[in-house]
Design a protein around this motif. Structure first.
Motif, PDB file in Angstrom:
ATOM      1  N   ASP A 152       2.201   6.150  -9.432  1.00 36.57           N
ATOM      2  CA  ASP A 152       1.592   7.072 -10.387  1.00 36.57           C
ATOM      3  C   ASP A 152       1.007   6.311 -11.570  1.00 36.57           C
ATOM      4  O   ASP A 152       1.548   5.293 -12.002  1.00 36.57           O
ATOM      5  CB  ASP A 152       2.617   8.069 -10.925  1.00 36.57           C
ATOM      6  N   TRP A 170      -1.197  16.133 -14.500  1.00 32.13           N
ATOM      7  CA  TRP A 170      -0.354  15.250 -15.290  1.00 32.13           C
ATOM      8  C   TRP A 170       0.597  16.033 -16.185  1.00 32.13           C
ATOM      9  O   TRP A 170       0.421  17.214 -16.422  1.00 32.13           O
ATOM     10  CB  TRP A 170      -1.188  14.263 -16.095  1.00 32.13           C
ATOM     11  N   CYS A 195       1.994  10.025 -20.837  1.00 31.00           N
ATOM     12  CA  CYS A 195       1.641  10.891 -19.720  1.00 31.00           C
ATOM     13  C   CYS A 195       1.853  10.189 -18.383  1.00 31.00           C
ATOM     14  O   CYS A 195       1.720   8.982 -18.275  1.00 31.00           O
ATOM     15  CB  CYS A 195       0.184  11.310 -19.820  1.00 31.00           C
ATOM     16  N   VAL A 196       2.132  11.005 -17.396  1.00 28.48           N
ATOM     17  CA  VAL A 196       2.256  10.510 -16.022  1.00 28.48           C
ATOM     18  C   VAL A 196       1.633  11.537 -15.099  1.00 28.48           C
ATOM     19  O   VAL A 196       1.599  12.720 -15.388  1.00 28.48           O
ATOM     20  CB  VAL A 196       3.722  10.236 -15.650  1.00 28.48           C
TER      21      VAL A 196
END
Length: 124
Positions: free
Chosen positions: A32, A110, A123-124
């Motif tokens: 990711d 996200w 964020c991911v």
């Protein structure tokens, strides 16, 4: 229900040493994209996996405005969400479209969390 035994493997000394010596090395193994954006919308950190998803290197994205990568139709809603998250908030499952380096478009979903003491949205 039948009883089943579960075997739990503990990390080897070498595996533990790697993460303790360089905890950031884990970013090179995560598929990711992880990024941090400041109050001005500038990427301050982008994980190595950005190359796989976007085609841009970390160096190309870090220091650039996230707006230059977002599809024009998604800019307004993205700015609204990012501005709202800069008040000790969390967001999840937000979707928008980004341009890849080759010009194609990719939709990503996200989640993010504002870290007030760092003044960054992670964020991911």
């Amino acid at each position: 229900m039948k009883n089943q035994s579960v075997t739990v493997e503990t990390p080897t000394t070498t595996q533990s040493a790697i993460l303790h010596t360089d905890p950031f090395s884990i970013f090179s193994f995560i598929a990711d994209v992880i990024f941090a954006v400041d109050l001005q919308g500038i990427f301050r950190f982008v994980s190595p996996s950005c190359v796989d998803l976007f085609g841009y290197t970390q160096e190309e994205m870090t220091g650039a405005s996230f707006l230059q990568f977002i599809h024009p139709d998604d800019i307004e809603k993205t700015v609204q969400v990012v501005e709202a998250r800069t008040h000790d908030c969390t967001t999840s499952h937000f979707e928008n479209r980004y341009y890849r380096k080759d010009g194609s478009i990719v939709s990503i979903t996200w989640s993010g969390r504002w870290k007030a003491d760092k003044k960054l949205l992670f964020c991911v």
